[in-house]
Structures are given as structure tokens and as C-alpha cells.
Motif scaffolding. Structure first.
Motif, PDB file in Angstrom:
ATOM      1  N   TYR A  79      52.951  49.382  35.948  1.00  0.00           N
ATOM      2  CA  TYR A  79      51.935  50.401  36.528  1.00  0.00           C
ATOM      3  C   TYR A  79      50.866  49.580  37.218  1.00  0.00           C
ATOM      4  CZ  TYR A  79      47.564  53.207  36.008  1.00  0.00           C
ATOM      5  OH  TYR A  79      46.684  54.125  36.038  1.00  0.00           O
ATOM      6  N   PRO A  81      47.314  50.714  38.922  1.00  0.00           N
ATOM      7  CA  PRO A  81      46.473  51.718  38.884  1.00  0.00           C
ATOM      8  C   PRO A  81      45.819  51.852  40.363  1.00  0.00           C
ATOM      9  CG  PRO A  81      45.346  49.985  38.226  1.00  0.00           C
ATOM     10  CD  PRO A  81      46.983  49.515  38.326  1.00  0.00           C
ATOM     11  N   ASP A  85      42.242  47.281  39.543  1.00  0.00           N
ATOM     12  CA  ASP A  85      41.907  46.454  38.347  1.00  0.00           C
ATOM     13  C   ASP A  85      42.336  44.968  38.323  1.00  0.00           C
ATOM     14  OD1 ASP A  85      40.827  48.548  37.104  1.00  0.00           O
ATOM     15  OD2 ASP A  85      42.436  49.206  35.813  1.00  0.00           O
ATOM     16  N   ILE A  86      42.029  44.465  39.720  1.00  0.00           N
ATOM     17  CA  ILE A  86      42.263  43.087  39.546  1.00  0.00           C
ATOM     18  C   ILE A  86      41.326  42.514  38.400  1.00  0.00           C
ATOM     19  CG2 ILE A  86      41.618  41.001  41.115  1.00  0.00           C
ATOM     20  CD1 ILE A  86      44.111  42.425  41.976  1.00  0.00           C
ATOM     21  N   PHE A  87      41.753  41.382  37.877  1.00  0.00           N
ATOM     22  CA  PHE A  87      40.664  40.572  37.068  1.00  0.00           C
ATOM     23  C   PHE A  87      39.721  39.892  37.828  1.00  0.00           C
ATOM     24  CE2 PHE A  87      44.697  40.821  34.602  1.00  0.00           C
ATOM     25  CZ  PHE A  87      44.447  42.004  33.954  1.00  0.00           C
ATOM     26  N   PRO A  88      38.484  40.151  38.214  1.00  0.00           N
ATOM     27  CA  PRO A  88      37.690  39.387  39.332  1.00  0.00           C
ATOM     28  C   PRO A  88      37.301  38.014  38.975  1.00  0.00           C
ATOM     29  CG  PRO A  88      36.503  40.956  37.929  1.00  0.00           C
ATOM     30  CD  PRO A  88      37.920  41.265  37.169  1.00  0.00           C
ATOM     31  N   LEU A  90      39.147  35.884  37.191  1.00  0.00           N
ATOM     32  CA  LEU A  90      40.384  34.855  37.304  1.00  0.00           C
ATOM     33  C   LEU A  90      40.809  34.626  38.832  1.00  0.00           C
ATOM     34  CD1 LEU A  90      42.226  36.279  34.288  1.00  0.00           C
ATOM     35  CD2 LEU A  90      40.350  34.651  34.119  1.00  0.00           C
ATOM     36  N   GLN A  94      45.975  33.005  38.234  1.00  0.00           N
ATOM     37  CA  GLN A  94      45.894  33.426  36.906  1.00  0.00           C
ATOM     38  C   GLN A  94      46.237  34.989  37.081  1.00  0.00           C
ATOM     39  OE1 GLN A  94      41.801  32.034  36.169  1.00  0.00           O
ATOM     40  NE2 GLN A  94      42.697  30.286  35.106  1.00  0.00           N
ATOM     41  N   LEU A  97      49.993  35.150  36.568  1.00  0.00           N
ATOM     42  CA  LEU A  97      50.394  34.613  35.494  1.00  0.00           C
ATOM     43  C   LEU A  97      50.434  35.487  34.339  1.00  0.00           C
ATOM     44  CD1 LEU A  97      49.190  31.016  35.316  1.00  0.00           C
ATOM     45  CD2 LEU A  97      51.485  31.940  35.359  1.00  0.00           C
ATOM     46  N   LEU A  98      49.284  36.466  34.357  1.00  0.00           N
ATOM     47  CA  LEU A  98      49.028  37.453  33.456  1.00  0.00           C
ATOM     48  C   LEU A  98      49.923  38.769  33.636  1.00  0.00           C
ATOM     49  CD1 LEU A  98      45.384  37.700  32.559  1.00  0.00           C
ATOM     50  CD2 LEU A  98      47.093  36.560  31.147  1.00  0.00           C
ATOM     51  N   GLY A  99      50.475  38.615  34.801  1.00  0.00           N
ATOM     52  CA  GLY A  99      51.598  39.799  34.917  1.00  0.00           C
ATOM     53  C   GLY A  99      52.849  39.414  34.180  1.00  0.00           C
ATOM     54  N   VAL A 100      53.078  38.115  33.837  1.00  0.00           N
ATOM     55  CA  VAL A 100      54.366  37.877  33.023  1.00  0.00           C
ATOM     56  C   VAL A 100      54.226  38.241  31.851  1.00  0.00           C
ATOM     57  CG1 VAL A 100      55.963  35.752  32.595  1.00  0.00           C
ATOM     58  CG2 VAL A 100      54.407  35.735  34.624  1.00  0.00           C
ATOM     59  N   ARG A 144      51.454  41.348  40.526  1.00  0.00           N
ATOM     60  CA  ARG A 144      51.194  41.004  39.473  1.00  0.00           C
ATOM     61  C   ARG A 144      52.017  41.777  38.656  1.00  0.00           C
ATOM     62  NH1 ARG A 144      45.166  42.566  37.575  1.00  0.00           N
ATOM     63  NH2 ARG A 144      46.022  44.385  37.701  1.00  0.00           N
ATOM     64  N   THR A 145      51.998  43.151  38.941  1.00  0.00           N
ATOM     65  CA  THR A 145      53.038  44.097  37.991  1.00  0.00           C
ATOM     66  C   THR A 145      54.681  43.441  38.198  1.00  0.00           C
ATOM     67  OG1 THR A 145      51.405  45.990  38.238  1.00  0.00           O
ATOM     68  CG2 THR A 145      53.823  46.424  37.645  1.00  0.00           C
TER      69      THR A 145
END
Ligand SMILES: Nc1ncnc2c1ncn2[C@@H]1O[C@H](COP(=O)(O)OP(=O)(O)OP(=O)(O)O)[C@@H](O)[C@H]1O
Ligand SMILES: [Mg+2]
Lengths: 231, 316
Positions: A79, A81, A85-88, A90, A94, A97-100, A144-145
Motif C-alpha cells: 500500500y 498512501p 507517509d515517509i518516516f521523516p 529516518l 532506513q 529497509l523498513l519496507g523489507v 519502500r513498498t
């Protein structure tokens, strides 16, 4: 791949979706069109388990309606959005990496693939996500997704607020992703883009699907465009 | 004078780092779940009581480890079975729930251990003055408290910045929904953070119990200061919690050590008040006497000047 039937969704007491039915096949790009506020974003969020929903959502022959979002994501539904909703705080790296989802089971897409597609992200790899431009953030959120190796990606207004050159770049990217076997469901405001890249389109009105067909069908249906799309 | 400054700084550092062991958990929990956990200091109190009782049977050192683990498990249970169920009813319901847990814990503590303070003692091994400067000495136990607190600080820092779990926690501070939709089990992250936060509060209780006292009101006494700390630091900001913990810790310790009157302090910085003025009595109060309310004065000033706190991004 994805088959949604008679989907209803609610924000508290307000009933937003009144029985949406749609499907997305293997490797297809499908667009969800409609005027502002008809419930396109709500449809994707309901499929993702992010809003309270009732009805049937079958994904790869499994009923997923009512499951928590993280379980749905792990089944291979990605998804992206509307607000990105980027993690600002990080860095770009990073964020990717959080997409994994599972570091022990690497997916089809690597960080290098992402950097090759978007050299801008490589240059910004160690900058915080919050300082990227709108276009870069859009690339980042799609990448990221992708890092989560989804079978199907749902993308909400990927070209919103982007310069024309970037719009084409994003459209190209979507086509390339689909060519590698990932199905895509997009909500898109820009009709030309949507009609160019999609195999099929749905038009929504008042929380329902009011038209479904190929882009050519829609080009020929002046009535549908006047009643449900043009402002 | 040197002696005063030196010891106040050192004591302030110990107290401030202790505050950080509580405020770090509180601010992380708030940042992720949006809940100001009123029961946070209750876990601190439970830590002290558990360690006191365990200590009678198995000694201080095993209790130092076991008490926080027990309280951490209890915290995780409270999140999993309580807070998560209440979550659907909104933030007010969650606030009331944590408030209820705090009261419940206080009542249970009184029921089990009674109202009078317990004579929870510094372990013999550490019951000696570490060093002296002129006429004052610094107890070894306080040095031990400092070492534990610094180790915890390093632990939190490494976990948050160097591990994948830490990245997930950091991202959940701003966008928990998105983190879940990338396939991470956010509800479990909440439970673990709540559990670890409770365990750290308990560890603070274990090491502070012998120094600050082990009595049923201890949660309230420290709890209100910890709230002040997280608001001044900025709700949800770990850096803010750290800076504000040290700030409050040192300011309060210095104030307690000052034996001059408010009027005298003002005179020292060049402000002279007329001894016959209407507020005459106010100026005779010593700084030490106002020390307990200083944190709240800072809190009010902060809310007026900068409602988001030092490092916070949202209004409190
Ligand atoms: N969080 C919410 N709470 C209550 N109502 C909402 C919420 N989000 C959306 N709505 C309402 O639901 C309806 C559908 O919203 P949705 O976001 O799905 O529209 P959309 O088709 O994506 O249009 P757009 O993105 O252009 O606003 C709108 O009438 C909107 O006001
Ligand atoms: Mg929308």
C-alpha cells in the motif's frame, strides 16, 4: 489475484462504501477513478484493513476482510498512501529497509534496484526522508513498498502535486513494475495517465462502482465521463 | 562553595539519570500509542516493593534483575489484556484506564505491604563512602545508581539507533499505521515497548527505593515530576526527555542545597526588594523551601513560552 465483492466501509457511524465490487488480475494495472470524495481512498484502505469494513475481499484465493493490516501486508499486498507517509526522521536508506518484511527472506527487489531506477535516491541515501522534495518522496514511498516484495500494489494518487516530467517518470515506473509481474491498483486523478497505462478502469460514484471497462470503452462513453468524472 | 557545587552536580546527575529511566519509557509510550500512561510511576513503585521482598529471601543482587523482569511482564500483560482492548474506545478511555491501573496498584501495595515505609536498605556491599571532598563524602551506592542509569541510557540508545527493531520503533513514533501496512506487527511492538518501559521504571524503583524511600506514596511523588519532565522535554521526544531529566534533576538538587532566601538570591543578581513591601514574607522563604515546586514553575513557564516542549513537535 484480488477480488472484492460487495464491500462496505464505515468511519464511525458514517457509511462511506455501499457495496464496491472490483477485481485485479495477475500483472494487470487497474485504475480506480472518480471525483473527489467518492470513496476511492476508502476502498483501498478498506482492502488493506485500515478502516472498518464488511463484505468480501479475496486475495490469492484467501478471504482477508477483517484481518489486521500487518497480516494483510504480509500476504503480499502493498500500500502506498495518498499522503506518502515517509518516516521523516529516518534516512532514505532506513526508510527502504523498513519496507523489507523479513530480512531472512529477501524479495525480488533490492536496494540497488531502487537506486538504479532513481539515482536521486542514491544521492540522498543518508539524508532524512523529511527533507526530500515531493517527487523524491513519491519515488521513495513506492520503492519502500516494493522492497516488501508485494504481489499486488495499491497506490493512491501517485502523481498528485508532481511536475509534468515526474508524472511521466512515475507512469513509466508503474509500467515497469507491472512488467515484472506485480499487479497494480491505482487511484489516479489525471485521466490521460490512467487511460494510457491501465488495462482496465473502474469509475466510482457515491460509494459504488458505476462503470467498468477498458480505457477505450471509457474514451467512448461520453455519458459516463460527463456524469461521473468531469467537474 | 566548590564542595556545594560539586556535590549538587553529582547528586543532580544521579537524580536526573534516574528520572530519565522513567521519562524515556513514558515518552516512548506516549509517542507511539498517544497515551499518557498514568500508571508508569506505579511500575516504579512495584519495582521497589518487589525488590524489597525478594531481597529478604534471595538478596539484593538477584532481586535487581528479577524484580524488573516481573514488572516488565506485568506491564506487557496490562498492555495486551487491558490497554489494547480499551484502545477502540478512544484516548479518553485509555487515559482513564491507566489512571485506574495506577490507583489499583497503589491500593494493592497498601494492602500487601501496609502504609508505613519499608526499611529497604542499601546492600551492605555498597554501603560505604566512595570518596570524600573536604567535609562531605559521596556514597558508593549513588555511584552504583549512576552506573546503572548510564548503562540503561546506552542500552536504549543502541537499541533505537543500531537495530532494526529500533528503526521500527522510531518509525512507529510518527506513523504507526504505515509501519503496520508495511507488514510489521505493530501491536506486538506496542506490547514490547510497554513491557520494557515498565521494566525500566521498575529498575529505577529497585535502585532508588533505598535512597528515596519505599512507601505507598512514592509513585505519586516521583510520577508528577516525571510528567513535568516529559512535558518540558516535549511529549514523544527521547532527546527532550533526556535533556529535561538532567535539567530538572540538577535544578532541583541545587535548589535543595541552597540555604539563601529568595530575597537574598534576588539581591545577589542585583534586584533589591523593599523589606517593607507587601510581599515581605515571600522574600524570606529560602530557595530550599521552594525546591519542590520549582519543577512545576518550570512547567508553567514552558507551557507559556513553548507549548510543544523543548524538543516536541506537538502541542500538549
Ligand atoms: N477519517 C475519516 N473520517 C470520516 N470521514 C472520512 C474520513 N476520511 C474520509 N472520509 C469521508 O469519506 C468520503 C470518501 O473519502 P475518500 O478519502 O475515500 O475520498 P476519495 O475518493 O479518495 O477522494 P479524495 O482523495 O480526492 O478526497 C468523503 O466524503 C470523506 O469526507
Ligand atoms: Mg483519496
Amino acid at each position: 489475484m484480488l477480488a472484492v465483492a460487495d464491500l462496505h466501509a464505515f468511519y464511525g457511524k458514517s457509511h462511506i462504501l455501499h457495496g464496491v465490487t472490483l477485481m485485479v488480475g495477475e500483472g494487470e494495472i487497474v485504475s480506480l477513478l472518480g471525483r473527489n470524495g467518492v470513496g476511492r481512498s476508502t476502498t483501498i484502505k478498506a482492502i488493506m484493513g485500515d478502516v472498518h469494513a464488511a463484505g468480501s475481499v479475496r486475495f490469492r484465493d484467501e478471504e482477508i476482510c477483517g484481518l489486521p493490516p500487518y497480516v494483510i501486508a504480509r500476504k503480499g499486498l502493498g500500500y502506498v498512501p495518498e499522503n506518502r507517509d515517509i518516516f521523516p526522521t529516518l534516512t532514505v536508506r532506513q526508510n527502504l529497509l523498513l519496507g523489507v518484511k523479513n530480512t531472512r527472506r529477501p524479495g525480488r527487489w533490492t536496494m540497488d534496484d531502487m537506486f538504479e531506477m532513481f539515482p536521486a535516491l542514491r544521492q540522498r541515501a543518508d539524508n532524512p526522508g523529511g527533507v526530500l522534495s515531493g517527487g523524491e518522496q513519491q519515488m521513495l514511498t513506492i520503492c519502500r513498498t516494493l522492497m516488501g516484495d508485494p504481489h499486488l500494489m495499491m497506490i493512491d494518487e501517485p502523481t498528485e502535486g508532481l511536475a509534468p516530467m515526474l508524472v511521466t517518470q512515475v507512469a513509466d515506473l508503474l509500467v515497469r513494475i507491472a512488467a515484472r509481474g506485480v499487479s497494480i491498483l491505482i487511484v489516479e486523478q489525471k485521466l490521460t495517465i490512467a487511460l494510457n497505462i491501465s488495462r482496465r478502469v473502474y469509475v466510482m460514484g457515491h460509494g459504488r462502482v458505476v462503470f467498468e471497462g477498458t480505457p477505450d470503452d471509457l474514451r467512448r462513453s461520453d455519458g459516463v465521463r460527463k456524469e461521473w468524472l468531469e467537474v | 562553595m566548590f564542595q556545594l557545587i560539586f556535590f549538587s552536580l553529582l547528586n543532580g546527575l544521579v537524580y536526573g539519570m534516574l528520572l530519565f529511566m522513567l521519562s524515556s519509557g513514558l515518552t516512548l509510550i506516549f509517542g507511539m500509542m498517544g497515551v499518557l500512561n498514568f500508571a508508569h510511576a506505579s511500575f516504579y513503585m512495584l519495582g521497589a516493593y518487589f525488590a524489597f521482598t525478594l531481597g529478604l529471601h534471595i538478596g539484593f543482587w538477584p532481586a535487581l534483575v528479577i524484580a524488573p523482569v516481573l514488572v516488565g511482564l506485568l506491564g506487557a500483560l496490562v498492555e495486551r489484556q487491558g490497554l489494547r482492548r480499551v484502545h477502540g474506545f478512544g484516548h479518553i478511555a485509555e487515559l482513564i484506564f491507566t489512571f485506574g491501573v495506577a490507583i489499583l496498584i497503589e491500593e494493592v501495595v497498601q494492602l500487601v505491604w501496609g502504609r508505613p515505609a519499608k526499611s529497604y536498605q542499601v546492600p551492605v556491599l555498597l554501603d560505604f563512602p566512595l570518596f570524600r571532598v573536604m567535609s562531605s563524602s559521596f556514597p558508593a551506592y549513588k555511584a552504583f545508581m549512576l552506573v546503572v542509569a548510564v548503562a540503561i541510557f546506552a542500552f536504549i540508545f543502541v537499541i533505537l539507533t543500531r537495530t532494526r527493531a529500533g528503526l521500527i520503533i522510531q518509525a512507529s513514533l510518527t506513523h504507526p499505521g504505515m509501519v503496520a501496512m508495511l507488514g510489521h506487527n505493530v501491536p506486538r511492538v506496542f506490547m514490547v515497548v510497554f513491557g520494557i518501559g515498565s521494566a525500566l521504571a521498575a529498575l529505577a524503583g529497585v535502585i532508588a527505593g533505598p535512597v528515596l524511600g519505599t512507601f505507598p506514596g512514592m509513585a505519586q511523588v516521583l510520577g508528577s515530576i516525571v510528567f513535568v519532565v516529559v512535558v518540558i522535554g516535549g511529549l514523544g521526544s527521547l532527546t527532550g526527555a533526556f535533556v529535561a531529566s538532567l535539567l530538572i534533576g540538577i535544578v532541583q538538587t541545587f535548589a535543595v542545597a541552597m540555604d539563601v532566601s529568595v530575597g537574598g538570591a534576588l539581591a545577589a543578581v542585583g534586584v533589591h526588594v523593599n523589606p517593607g513591601s507587601a510581599l515581605h514574607d515571600l522574600w524570606k522563604v529560602t530557595i530550599a523551601q521552594v525546591a519542590p515546586i520549582l519543577p512545576y514553575v518550570l512547567l508553567v513557564l514552558m507551557l507559556i513560552v513553548r507549548p510543544t516542549g523543548l524538543f516536541g513537535t506537538r502541542e500538549t
